[in-house]
Scaffold this motif. Structure first.
Motif, PDB file in Angstrom:
ATOM      1  N   TYR A  12       2.870   1.650  -3.487  1.00 50.48           N
ATOM      2  CA  TYR A  12       1.917   2.522  -4.378  1.00 50.48           C
ATOM      3  C   TYR A  12       1.670   3.607  -4.474  1.00 50.48           C
ATOM      4  N   HIS A  13       1.365   4.282  -3.182  1.00 52.11           N
ATOM      5  CA  HIS A  13       1.107   5.692  -3.084  1.00 52.11           C
ATOM      6  C   HIS A  13       2.160   6.485  -3.195  1.00 52.11           C
ATOM      7  N   GLU A  56      -4.449   0.251  -7.570  1.00 51.77           N
ATOM      8  CA  GLU A  56      -3.407  -0.316  -6.224  1.00 51.77           C
ATOM      9  C   GLU A  56      -3.492  -1.957  -6.247  1.00 51.77           C
ATOM     10  N   ASP A  57      -4.785  -2.426  -6.625  1.00 53.20           N
ATOM     11  CA  ASP A  57      -4.937  -3.831  -6.491  1.00 53.20           C
ATOM     12  C   ASP A  57      -4.028  -4.526  -7.507  1.00 53.20           C
ATOM     13  N   HIS A 113       0.842  -1.259  -0.104  1.00 48.31           N
ATOM     14  CA  HIS A 113       0.073   0.056   0.180  1.00 48.31           C
ATOM     15  C   HIS A 113       1.091   1.112  -0.001  1.00 48.31           C
TER      16      HIS A 113
END
Length: 259
Positions: free
Chosen positions: A150-151, A244-245, A147
């Motif tokens: 990704y961000h 994101e997935d 997570h």
């Protein structure tokens, strides 16, 4: 004017030397090994003024102690949220690093994912990003999270497209190979591969690279593209619901099947 020199180390690392040739001074980014740095400083007749660290991994910090033995009192900048014993100037999100003797200034961004406290240095049209973003790839997750990574990559994606990205590993050809697993019909990957082999054959690194080109070839920045989504869903055996997935599926696939 800023000059940046790659110092090869180990099998595929780059230590970056940010210099002002007129002042004959330099900052050292992520010195995992002191020996090649000391040799480069002597060869280029440069005096170091600072060490900049992005994260705690040994191949990025292992040379600090010997550099400080050679240059006592050299300031060491690094992430506030990681335990790096020799960092005496911890830096956090939004802080400004002013290297006055070089006439340079960098903004600090906290970009966790590869590690939990990873930082990067952005300024002078350049990004020194450690192991967060690679040419055609991204870092593996260690003590950070998918997570977070990704961000962090999404934050990098908002920088100007002409930003020169200085990552710390020569992974480009390998990363293009994985990208072709994801998008076998992406012609831009073939062009990029030819360019990279030409550079390597001539004895040059494939980095730095221009951020804007990553949006054409880096699957981890293309998680909204239909072809990339389709491949992620094929690998996962299910629908994906967000970019994101898609990112998580691709990063896990690369970790388990490709690396």
């Amino acid at each position: 004017m800023m000059q940046v020199t790659p110092i090869p180390a180990f099998t595929d690392n780059y230590i970056w030397l940010i210099s002002n040739e007129a002042a004959q001074q330099a900052a050292i980014v992520d010195p995992g090994d002191a020996a090649p740095v000391l040799e480069a400083l002597q060869r280029l007749n440069m005096q170091p003024v600072a060490i900049l660290i992005t994260h705690h991994h040994r191949d990025h910090v292992g040379g600090i102690e010997k550099l400080l033995q050679a240059y006592p009192g050299l300031p060491v900048y690094g992430p506030v949220n990681e335990r790096i014993p020799l960092v005496d100037h911890p830096l956090a999100e939004g802080e400004q690093l002013n290297l006055e003797s070089l006439g340079l200034s960098f903004s600090v961004m906290e970009l966790p994912g590869h590690t939990a406290g990873h930082i990067v240095y952005y300024g002078e049209g350049s990004l020194f990003c450690g192991d967060t973003l690679f040419a055609n790839g991204c870092g593996r997750v260690f003590d950070g999270t998918l997570h977070d990574l990704y961000h962090s990559l999404q934050r990098i994606a908002t920088l100007p497209t002409d930003t020169q990205v200085y990552c710390t590993h020569e992974y480009t050809v390998d990363n293009i190979g994985f990208a072709k697993w994801v998008e076998p019909d992406n012609a831009a990957l073939d062009v990029r591969m030819e360019e990279c082999w030409a550079l390597l054959d001539a004895g040059y690194p494939t980095v730095p690279f221009e951020l804007g080109r990553e949006f054409e070839t880096n699957p981890f920045l293309r998680t909204h593209i239909p072809e990339v989504i389709a491949k992620a869903e094929e690998i996962a055996g299910r629908e994906t619901h967000t970019p994101e997935d898609v990112f998580a599926v691709l990063r896990i696939w690369k970790d388990t099947e490709y690396d």
